[in-house]
Design a protein around this motif. Sequence first.
Motif, PDB file in Angstrom:
ATOM      1  N   PHE A   1       1.010  -1.147  -0.117  1.00  0.00           N
ATOM      2  CA  PHE A   1      -0.072  -0.033   0.094  1.00  0.00           C
ATOM      3  C   PHE A   1       0.938   1.165   0.100  1.00  0.00           C
ATOM      4  N   PHE A   2       0.500   2.200  -0.347  1.00  0.00           N
ATOM      5  CA  PHE A   2       1.173   3.454  -0.363  1.00  0.00           C
ATOM      6  C   PHE A   2       0.360   4.674   0.216  1.00  0.00           C
ATOM      7  N   GLY A   3       1.067   5.507   1.152  1.00  0.00           N
ATOM      8  CA  GLY A   3       0.562   6.353   2.155  1.00  0.00           C
ATOM      9  C   GLY A   3       1.141   7.671   1.668  1.00  0.00           C
ATOM     10  N   VAL A   4       0.215   8.730   2.121  1.00  0.00           N
ATOM     11  CA  VAL A   4       0.645  10.159   1.772  1.00  0.00           C
ATOM     12  C   VAL A   4       0.348  10.991   2.842  1.00  0.00           C
ATOM     13  N   ASN A   5       1.326  11.687   3.350  1.00  0.00           N
ATOM     14  CA  ASN A   5       1.204  12.685   4.530  1.00  0.00           C
ATOM     15  C   ASN A   5       0.947  13.909   3.841  1.00  0.00           C
ATOM     16  N   LEU A   6      -0.327  14.268   3.826  1.00  0.00           N
ATOM     17  CA  LEU A   6      -1.145  15.334   3.167  1.00  0.00           C
ATOM     18  C   LEU A   6      -1.622  16.569   4.201  1.00  0.00           C
ATOM     19  N   TYR A   7      -1.119  17.652   3.888  1.00  0.00           N
ATOM     20  CA  TYR A   7      -1.608  18.909   4.549  1.00  0.00           C
ATOM     21  C   TYR A   7      -1.752  19.976   3.792  1.00  0.00           C
ATOM     22  N   GLU A   8      -2.359  19.376   2.453  1.00  0.00           N
ATOM     23  CA  GLU A   8      -2.779  20.839   1.584  1.00  0.00           C
ATOM     24  C   GLU A   8      -4.149  21.374   1.819  1.00  0.00           C
ATOM     25  N   TRP A   9      -5.128  20.731   2.406  1.00  0.00           N
ATOM     26  CA  TRP A   9      -6.424  21.200   2.860  1.00  0.00           C
ATOM     27  C   TRP A   9      -6.443  21.972   4.236  1.00  0.00           C
ATOM     28  N   CYS A  10      -6.395  23.378   4.262  1.00  0.00           N
ATOM     29  CA  CYS A  10      -6.386  24.081   5.440  1.00  0.00           C
ATOM     30  C   CYS A  10      -7.605  24.828   5.658  1.00  0.00           C
ATOM     31  N   GLY A  11      -8.317  24.661   6.644  1.00  0.00           N
ATOM     32  CA  GLY A  11      -9.351  25.487   7.013  1.00  0.00           C
ATOM     33  C   GLY A  11     -10.554  24.970   6.300  1.00  0.00           C
ATOM     34  N   SER A  12     -11.440  26.065   5.709  1.00  0.00           N
ATOM     35  CA  SER A  12     -12.685  25.721   4.872  1.00  0.00           C
ATOM     36  C   SER A  12     -12.330  25.907   3.474  1.00  0.00           C
ATOM     37  N   SER A  13     -11.390  24.823   3.091  1.00  0.00           N
ATOM     38  CA  SER A  13     -11.097  25.103   1.681  1.00  0.00           C
ATOM     39  C   SER A  13     -11.967  23.959   0.754  1.00  0.00           C
ATOM     40  N   SER A  14     -11.302  23.334  -0.030  1.00  0.00           N
ATOM     41  CA  SER A  14     -12.423  22.688  -1.010  1.00  0.00           C
ATOM     42  C   SER A  14     -11.471  21.541  -1.902  1.00  0.00           C
ATOM     43  N   PHE A  15     -12.177  20.524  -2.220  1.00  0.00           N
ATOM     44  CA  PHE A  15     -11.634  19.687  -3.196  1.00  0.00           C
ATOM     45  C   PHE A  15     -10.553  20.249  -4.094  1.00  0.00           C
ATOM     46  N   GLU A  16     -10.992  21.004  -4.862  1.00  0.00           N
ATOM     47  CA  GLU A  16     -10.475  21.581  -6.002  1.00  0.00           C
ATOM     48  C   GLU A  16      -9.445  22.550  -5.672  1.00  0.00           C
ATOM     49  N   LYS A  17      -9.611  23.604  -4.737  1.00  0.00           N
ATOM     50  CA  LYS A  17      -8.910  24.492  -4.290  1.00  0.00           C
ATOM     51  C   LYS A  17      -7.532  23.769  -3.434  1.00  0.00           C
ATOM     52  N   SER A  18      -7.978  22.965  -2.645  1.00  0.00           N
ATOM     53  CA  SER A  18      -6.907  22.196  -1.658  1.00  0.00           C
ATOM     54  C   SER A  18      -5.767  21.593  -2.550  1.00  0.00           C
ATOM     55  N   GLY A  19      -6.117  21.197  -3.558  1.00  0.00           N
ATOM     56  CA  GLY A  19      -5.139  20.180  -4.285  1.00  0.00           C
ATOM     57  C   GLY A  19      -5.647  18.868  -4.340  1.00  0.00           C
ATOM     58  N   TYR A  20      -6.628  18.547  -3.309  1.00  0.00           N
ATOM     59  CA  TYR A  20      -7.009  17.108  -3.241  1.00  0.00           C
ATOM     60  C   TYR A  20      -7.534  16.327  -4.575  1.00  0.00           C
ATOM     61  N   ALA A  21      -7.962  17.410  -5.266  1.00  0.00           N
ATOM     62  CA  ALA A  21      -8.480  16.761  -6.499  1.00  0.00           C
ATOM     63  C   ALA A  21      -7.313  16.415  -7.512  1.00  0.00           C
ATOM     64  N   ASP A  22      -6.176  17.167  -7.449  1.00  0.00           N
ATOM     65  CA  ASP A  22      -4.923  16.688  -8.363  1.00  0.00           C
ATOM     66  C   ASP A  22      -4.267  15.628  -7.658  1.00  0.00           C
ATOM     67  N   ARG A  23      -4.373  15.497  -6.325  1.00  0.00           N
ATOM     68  CA  ARG A  23      -3.772  14.281  -5.966  1.00  0.00           C
ATOM     69  C   ARG A  23      -4.613  12.982  -6.167  1.00  0.00           C
ATOM     70  N   THR A  24      -5.905  13.233  -6.111  1.00  0.00           N
ATOM     71  CA  THR A  24      -6.801  12.084  -6.565  1.00  0.00           C
ATOM     72  C   THR A  24      -6.383  11.431  -7.886  1.00  0.00           C
ATOM     73  N   ARG A  25      -6.491  12.442  -8.741  1.00  0.00           N
ATOM     74  CA  ARG A  25      -6.278  12.233 -10.117  1.00  0.00           C
ATOM     75  C   ARG A  25      -4.810  11.388 -10.488  1.00  0.00           C
ATOM     76  N   ASP A  26      -3.697  11.939  -9.576  1.00  0.00           N
ATOM     77  CA  ASP A  26      -2.565  11.405  -9.673  1.00  0.00           C
ATOM     78  C   ASP A  26      -2.458   9.954  -9.303  1.00  0.00           C
ATOM     79  N   PHE A  27      -3.422   9.401  -8.443  1.00  0.00           N
ATOM     80  CA  PHE A  27      -3.547   7.868  -8.093  1.00  0.00           C
ATOM     81  C   PHE A  27      -4.856   7.264  -8.658  1.00  0.00           C
ATOM     82  N   SER A  28      -5.356   7.962  -9.821  1.00  0.00           N
ATOM     83  CA  SER A  28      -6.696   7.170 -10.422  1.00  0.00           C
ATOM     84  C   SER A  28      -6.597   5.772 -11.011  1.00  0.00           C
ATOM     85  N   SER A  29      -5.184   5.397 -11.131  1.00  0.00           N
ATOM     86  CA  SER A  29      -4.896   4.207 -11.959  1.00  0.00           C
ATOM     87  C   SER A  29      -3.946   3.280 -10.958  1.00  0.00           C
TER      88      SER A  29
END
Length: 504
Positions: free
Chosen positions: A218-246
């Motif tokens: 398995f692969f784990g990521v220590n991810l602190y991009e989402w701060c406060g009241s951010s969003s899926f796209e703004k935080s970078g979570y959307a980009d990281r999700t696309r990175d691992f989509s396959s």
Amino acid sequence: MRASLLGLLLGGLATAWAINPITIKGHKMFDANTKEQFFIKGVAYQPRNEGTGKNAVVDPLADAAACQRDAPLMKQLGLNVVRVYEVDPRKNHDACMKAFADAGLYLLLDIATPKFSINRKLPEYDVRLFSAYRATIDAFAGYPNTLAFIAGNEVTNDKTNTEASAFVKAVIRDTKQYIRHTKKRYIPVGYASNDDEFIRDAIKDYFNCGNEDEQTDFFGVNLYEWCGSSSFEKSGYADRTRDFSSYSKPVFLTEYGCNLVTPRPFTEVEALYSSQMTDVWSGGVVYEWTQENNRYGLVKIDTNTQHAEVLEDYNNLKSALTKASPKGVQMDAFNEQRQASSCPSKTDNWKAPLELPPTPSEKACQCMRDNLGCVTSDKALNTDSSTNGTNAIGKQMDALCGTIPCKDISSDMEKGAYGIYSFCAPQDKLSWLYHLYIHNDKNAKCDFDGYAQLAAPKRNDLSSCPTIAPNMEGPSGEFASVTSHLTPTLLVYTLLVAMLWHCL
């Protein structure tokens, strides 16, 4: 009759230790009994004691009272996993592991510690490290709620130290083999990475490429991009999700919970357990349980009474987790098989070789020692007891390496070339250099300012030493006497679960 007796026995034991095994299928995790997809809802659990010496191990799983205090609070919070970064395998962990199991909590355990880990600047993987890792695995493999082991945490953390990943990948290869060879139940081994923009793509592919035995489970990521009241796209979570989509292995957040905005609202929880992320991510681990100097705590421990005070972050996370209801798939209906990653090419940002260091073989080092007539002296070993003589030994090796070739005890990380004794202990490496020096200079004496001493060779088969296979039977050295602390009842239960799971 036999089946009914077995059922009664398992029924009684399940009442005392009721927690289902978790298994990996493709890029998802599942409860092996219910067949429901398993999503990690975890917390990092490593309370620190500021009054403890800097070299002491703070083992939270040896503190029964603290575990029995914290486990019910974790259950109320809606958690199912605790991640622990450091333990002492020589201590007893029965009470804590039972307290967590009773609360429905699994253990995600780092086997590398500050004392026993790959040094990202000067990476080495030797017999001492391998022995320490095996000892930790031995101490926790028997507990039914041990979920997985993490072989390294942010070892390679930027483009300047990517070569260190080869050593961590070798640890994954060897610990996977050790678990398969010695344990009744296989427990996954993985890696936890930071999120460095220059290496994030290469490192995830590196740990998931090549021979299956070398790939992370398995692969784990220590991810602190989402701060406060951010969003899926703004935080970078959307980009990281696309990175691992396959990605072909389970991926989850081994740490999350940015505290640039406090109290933390944990708005990322909704996204993490929603359809935006659940096909790719298997949940995450919030950082962290206790309030420490870095101010990430969910609870604050009173140093006098040891009472746990629930903080606002705890209540905010509880509210977020209560609303989280991830929709997974049934294990029997899930058959997607993704391809492993292609190994990353070497670039200015990524230089880790595909060739991995050899498995440390104490038997090979012992064979070499037993063949030598000039070895490291007690003076060298005792010069600095706090470092086991490594200062004196290191200086001696540096001096000798200026006069004789040292390729047998060193590694060329850029080329992926490793010496035949590169995994031996420092005193054994120095003994080998003394041997080579005297072999090249017949007039040299076995003294070297008192750091060498004569020895009577016990063997005469030096050429065969490098070919001796490593020990896969248990830890050696200072961990040689480590055994599982499981009670007889728990040992029987673990064996039965392993037998039944093998038959599924």
